[in-house]
Design a protein around this motif. Structure first.
Motif, PDB file in Angstrom:
ATOM      1  N   ALA A  23     -15.951  36.315 -16.145  1.00  0.00           N
ATOM      2  CA  ALA A  23     -15.434  35.366 -15.326  1.00  0.00           C
ATOM      3  C   ALA A  23     -14.787  35.815 -14.122  1.00  0.00           C
ATOM      4  N   VAL A  24     -14.251  37.005 -14.047  1.00  0.00           N
ATOM      5  CA  VAL A  24     -13.762  37.288 -12.867  1.00  0.00           C
ATOM      6  C   VAL A  24     -14.693  37.910 -11.930  1.00  0.00           C
ATOM      7  N   THR A  25     -16.040  38.482 -12.292  1.00  0.00           N
ATOM      8  CA  THR A  25     -17.021  39.040 -11.574  1.00  0.00           C
ATOM      9  C   THR A  25     -18.246  38.196 -11.427  1.00  0.00           C
ATOM     10  N   GLU A  26     -17.937  36.967 -11.661  1.00  0.00           N
ATOM     11  CA  GLU A  26     -19.093  36.113 -11.431  1.00  0.00           C
ATOM     12  C   GLU A  26     -19.410  35.978  -9.842  1.00  0.00           C
ATOM     13  N   GLU A  27     -21.013  35.822  -9.828  1.00  0.00           N
ATOM     14  CA  GLU A  27     -21.599  35.915  -8.744  1.00  0.00           C
ATOM     15  C   GLU A  27     -21.174  34.581  -7.455  1.00  0.00           C
ATOM     16  N   VAL A  28     -20.682  34.899  -6.489  1.00  0.00           N
ATOM     17  CA  VAL A  28     -20.338  33.998  -5.377  1.00  0.00           C
ATOM     18  C   VAL A  28     -20.987  34.270  -4.142  1.00  0.00           C
ATOM     19  N   LYS A 134     -22.019  30.755  -7.642  1.00  0.00           N
ATOM     20  CA  LYS A 134     -23.523  30.477  -7.412  1.00  0.00           C
ATOM     21  C   LYS A 134     -23.772  29.463  -8.724  1.00  0.00           C
ATOM     22  N   LYS A 135     -23.150  29.250  -9.651  1.00  0.00           N
ATOM     23  CA  LYS A 135     -23.417  28.449 -10.573  1.00  0.00           C
ATOM     24  C   LYS A 135     -22.874  26.905 -10.297  1.00  0.00           C
ATOM     25  N   GLN A 136     -22.351  26.717  -9.264  1.00  0.00           N
ATOM     26  CA  GLN A 136     -21.726  25.466  -8.560  1.00  0.00           C
ATOM     27  C   GLN A 136     -22.908  25.204  -7.381  1.00  0.00           C
ATOM     28  N   GLY A 156     -23.978  22.814  -2.544  1.00  0.00           N
ATOM     29  CA  GLY A 156     -23.005  23.319  -3.119  1.00  0.00           C
ATOM     30  C   GLY A 156     -21.956  22.132  -3.340  1.00  0.00           C
ATOM     31  N   LYS A 157     -21.275  22.282  -4.751  1.00  0.00           N
ATOM     32  CA  LYS A 157     -20.288  21.297  -5.393  1.00  0.00           C
ATOM     33  C   LYS A 157     -19.273  22.152  -5.326  1.00  0.00           C
ATOM     34  N   MET A 158     -18.128  21.392  -4.463  1.00  0.00           N
ATOM     35  CA  MET A 158     -16.519  22.115  -4.491  1.00  0.00           C
ATOM     36  C   MET A 158     -15.857  21.048  -4.732  1.00  0.00           C
ATOM     37  N   GLY A 159     -15.306  20.582  -5.683  1.00  0.00           N
ATOM     38  CA  GLY A 159     -14.434  19.659  -6.173  1.00  0.00           C
ATOM     39  C   GLY A 159     -15.153  18.311  -6.114  1.00  0.00           C
TER      40      GLY A 159
END
Length: 188
Positions: A23-28, A134-136, A156-159
């Motif tokens: 979870a810490v190294t997920e792609e962003v 990236k998952k968002q 992109g979904k942010m909240g």
């Protein structure tokens, strides 16, 4: 009693229990968000060279109607695209104190392999730099990917925010890039 340590050892060998590290190294991706009209848009931070306050734009003849003209930024001639006109929105309504020029890389390529030339985008305001997992990010809906809007590459979904993600290399079509390159040849 002996079974418990064996299970723990097996979990360590197989990687079970490493979910926290993953979870810490997920792609962003990092995006610069900006407003055009009421909508919020985003560009990959790598395609944004700088954000400046608008200054005098010199009009160019025979350009697409959304090309305002060019500016001279520290010796570089940079074409300016009015994003309200590019998106076919009404031109009234922007707060002159918030309007900005985003100087971007990669929208106009030089023909002799000179690398990427700069393009200025006139926007209603620049908001912030966001780090989006990236998952968002979802692909753009089919309705948003027509011939006149193939520069929309995702959402992109942010909240509760929905950010329309753009591909700077598609802001201009081939004919528009050629016209700008031709106009810039005598000025660069």
């Amino acid at each position: 009693i002996m079974v418990l340590p064996e299970r723990i050892g097996m979990a360590l060998k197989t990687g079970i229990g490493k979910e926290k590290k993953a979870a810490v190294t997920e792609e962003v991706v990092q995006i610069v968000t900006f407003h055009v009209g009421e909508e919020e848009y985003g560009l990959d931070i790598g395609s944004v060279a700088e954000v400046i306050r608008p200054f005098k734009i010199t009009p160019l003849p025979r350009m697409p109607e959304f090309v305002e003209g060019v500016i001279n930024l520290r010796g570089s001639i940079i074409p300016i695209v009015d994003m309200r006109r590019r998106f076919e929105l009404a031109t009234a309504g922007s707060d002159p104190k918030k309007v900005r020029m985003m100087i971007t890389r990669g929208a106009v390529s030089g023909e002799q392999g000179a690398g990427h030339r700069l393009l200025g985008l006139l926007v209603d305001g620049v908001r912030e730099v966001l780090t989006v997992p990236k998952k968002q990010i979802e692909a753009a809906p089919e309705a948003a990917r027509g011939t006149n809007a193939d520069f929309v590459i995702g959402m992109g979904k942010m909240g509760d925010r929905l950010i329309i993600l753009l591909d700077i290399t598609r802001i201009l079509n081939r004919e528009e890039r050629a016209a700008l390159a031709e106009a810039g040849d005598g000025n660069a």
